[in-house]
Design a protein around this motif. Structure first.
Motif, PDB file in Angstrom:
ATOM      1  N   ALA A 174       1.728   9.136  -6.086  1.00  0.00           N
ATOM      2  CA  ALA A 174       2.219  10.495  -5.828  1.00  0.00           C
ATOM      3  C   ALA A 174       3.200  10.932  -6.907  1.00  0.00           C
ATOM      4  O   ALA A 174       3.124  12.066  -7.406  1.00  0.00           O
ATOM      5  N   TYR A 204       0.574   6.114   6.748  1.00  0.00           N
ATOM      6  CA  TYR A 204       1.910   5.886   6.182  1.00  0.00           C
ATOM      7  C   TYR A 204       2.763   7.159   6.123  1.00  0.00           C
ATOM      8  O   TYR A 204       3.991   7.077   6.205  1.00  0.00           O
ATOM      9  N   LEU A 241      -3.751  15.600  -1.569  1.00  0.00           N
ATOM     10  CA  LEU A 241      -3.768  14.223  -1.078  1.00  0.00           C
ATOM     11  C   LEU A 241      -4.932  13.440  -1.677  1.00  0.00           C
ATOM     12  O   LEU A 241      -4.828  12.235  -1.905  1.00  0.00           O
ATOM     13  N   ALA A 246      -4.691   9.787  -3.415  1.00  0.00           N
ATOM     14  CA  ALA A 246      -5.529   8.678  -2.942  1.00  0.00           C
ATOM     15  C   ALA A 246      -6.381   8.110  -4.074  1.00  0.00           C
ATOM     16  O   ALA A 246      -6.510   6.882  -4.216  1.00  0.00           O
ATOM     17  N   THR A 280      -8.457   8.789   1.321  1.00  0.00           N
ATOM     18  CA  THR A 280      -7.531   9.879   1.658  1.00  0.00           C
ATOM     19  C   THR A 280      -7.056   9.772   3.098  1.00  0.00           C
ATOM     20  O   THR A 280      -5.873   9.985   3.392  1.00  0.00           O
ATOM     21  N   LEU A 310       0.999   4.090  -2.932  1.00  0.00           N
ATOM     22  CA  LEU A 310       0.759   5.507  -2.672  1.00  0.00           C
ATOM     23  C   LEU A 310       1.897   6.362  -3.223  1.00  0.00           C
ATOM     24  O   LEU A 310       1.660   7.428  -3.799  1.00  0.00           O
ATOM     25  N   THR A 360       0.828  -1.204   0.000  1.00  0.00           N
ATOM     26  CA  THR A 360       0.000   0.000   0.000  1.00  0.00           C
ATOM     27  C   THR A 360       0.863   1.256   0.000  1.00  0.00           C
ATOM     28  O   THR A 360       0.595   2.212  -0.737  1.00  0.00           O
ATOM     29  N   ARG A 361       1.900   1.246   0.813  1.00  0.00           N
ATOM     30  CA  ARG A 361       2.796   2.407   0.871  1.00  0.00           C
ATOM     31  C   ARG A 361       3.469   2.650  -0.483  1.00  0.00           C
ATOM     32  O   ARG A 361       3.559   3.786  -0.956  1.00  0.00           O
ATOM     33  N   ILE A 390      -3.937   7.631   4.018  1.00  0.00           N
ATOM     34  CA  ILE A 390      -2.576   8.089   3.717  1.00  0.00           C
ATOM     35  C   ILE A 390      -1.825   8.433   4.993  1.00  0.00           C
ATOM     36  O   ILE A 390      -0.616   8.196   5.111  1.00  0.00           O
ATOM     37  N   TYR A 391      -2.551   8.975   5.986  1.00  0.00           N
ATOM     38  CA  TYR A 391      -1.902   9.418   7.218  1.00  0.00           C
ATOM     39  C   TYR A 391      -1.371   8.258   8.046  1.00  0.00           C
ATOM     40  O   TYR A 391      -0.600   8.463   8.984  1.00  0.00           O
ATOM     41  N   ILE A 413       5.501  12.966   1.861  1.00  0.00           N
ATOM     42  CA  ILE A 413       5.425  12.210   0.609  1.00  0.00           C
ATOM     43  C   ILE A 413       6.385  12.808  -0.414  1.00  0.00           C
ATOM     44  O   ILE A 413       7.097  12.083  -1.117  1.00  0.00           O
ATOM     45  N   ARG A 442       1.643  15.814   3.285  1.00  0.00           N
ATOM     46  CA  ARG A 442       1.982  15.832   1.860  1.00  0.00           C
ATOM     47  C   ARG A 442       3.475  16.083   1.687  1.00  0.00           C
ATOM     48  O   ARG A 442       4.114  15.515   0.794  1.00  0.00           O
TER      49      ARG A 442
END
Length: 232
Positions: free
Chosen positions: A52, A83, A66, A70, A77, A48, A44-45, A80-81, A90, A87
């Motif tokens: 990005a 991982y 974000l 997502a 969305t 993402l 998943t990370r 995301i937090y 990322i 922003r």
């Protein structure tokens, strides 16, 4: 009294859902880099970050939200937090990956040379490696080229130490060239390095496949570096 046969209701078999192409790419790259299959959280990370990189490449820093990342990653969305704290976190990771890939590609080309390669051969190989990643359409590299001048000063400052790992290779190669006599003693190597890297990085804006290949462009750059453009 005849017994009534029970009717058997057949339900269609459950079809296996194939992973989207982008997810297959993420898995393949993770295995290539780590020699094992990723855990769900790692997958998943990575997905993402891939999303990005593609989004920053297409929309730039200021216009990327974000929610855009997502949506491209097929994630919520809020997830995301789990991982990344922001922003900006990322962005830093995308820039780091781009730098790591560039550094690795240059080192790969240098590693192909024989032990007795001249400094001209080594610089030419490094140039070939740099162009090979910059002009490869790699989303991380393209995102780096587009957003680095757009990110806030604190992110740039945080990232300068990472960039120094890449510039260290060029600094060393140019020093070796000057020490061997291949590069004139009156040439400022810092200026040379900045001009060389700037010229190669800018190629992403104007290069189009066709008349010249990436290899041709690299060779032209090496020729200009060592021989100049004058006929004398």
């Amino acid at each position: 009294m005849p017994t009534r046969k029970k009717s058997i209701v057949r339900t269609p078999g459950r079809k296996l859902r194939k992973k989207p192409i982008e997810q297959q790419d993420v898995v393949a790259e993770f295995i290539a880099r780590h020699n094992r299959r990723p855990k769900k959280s790692e997958l998943t990370r990575a997905r993402l970050l891939d999303a990005a990189a593609h989004t920053f490449k297409e929309k730039g820093y200021a216009l990327t939200r974000l929610t855009d990342i997502a949506k491209r990653a097929h994630a919520q969305t809020s997830s995301i937090y789990y991982y990344f704290e922001s922003r900006e976190a990322i962005v830093v990771e995308v820039l780091r990956i781009a730098n790591d890939r560039t550094l690795q590609r240059v080192n790969d080309f240098l590693a192909e040379l024989p032990l007795d390669a001249t400094v001209e051969d080594r610089l030419t190989a490094a140039i070939r490696g740099h162009y090979d990643i910059v002009l490869s359409q790699d989303p991380y590299t393209m995102a780096h080229m587009r957003i680095f001048d757009q990110v806030p000063p604190n992110i740039k400052k945080q990232f300068l130490g990472v960039l120094d790992e890449t510039t260290a290779i060029w600094r060393q190669l140019l020093l070796e060239g000057q020490a061997s006599g291949a590069i004139r003693a009156d040439i400022d190597l810092s200026v040379t390095r900045q001009l060389l890297l700037g010229m190669m990085n800018w190629s992403i804006e104007w290069f189009r496949p066709g008349r010249l290949s990436v290899e041709d462009i690299a060779q032209q750059t090496a020729t200009i570096l060592f021989d100049g453009i004058c006929t004398r």
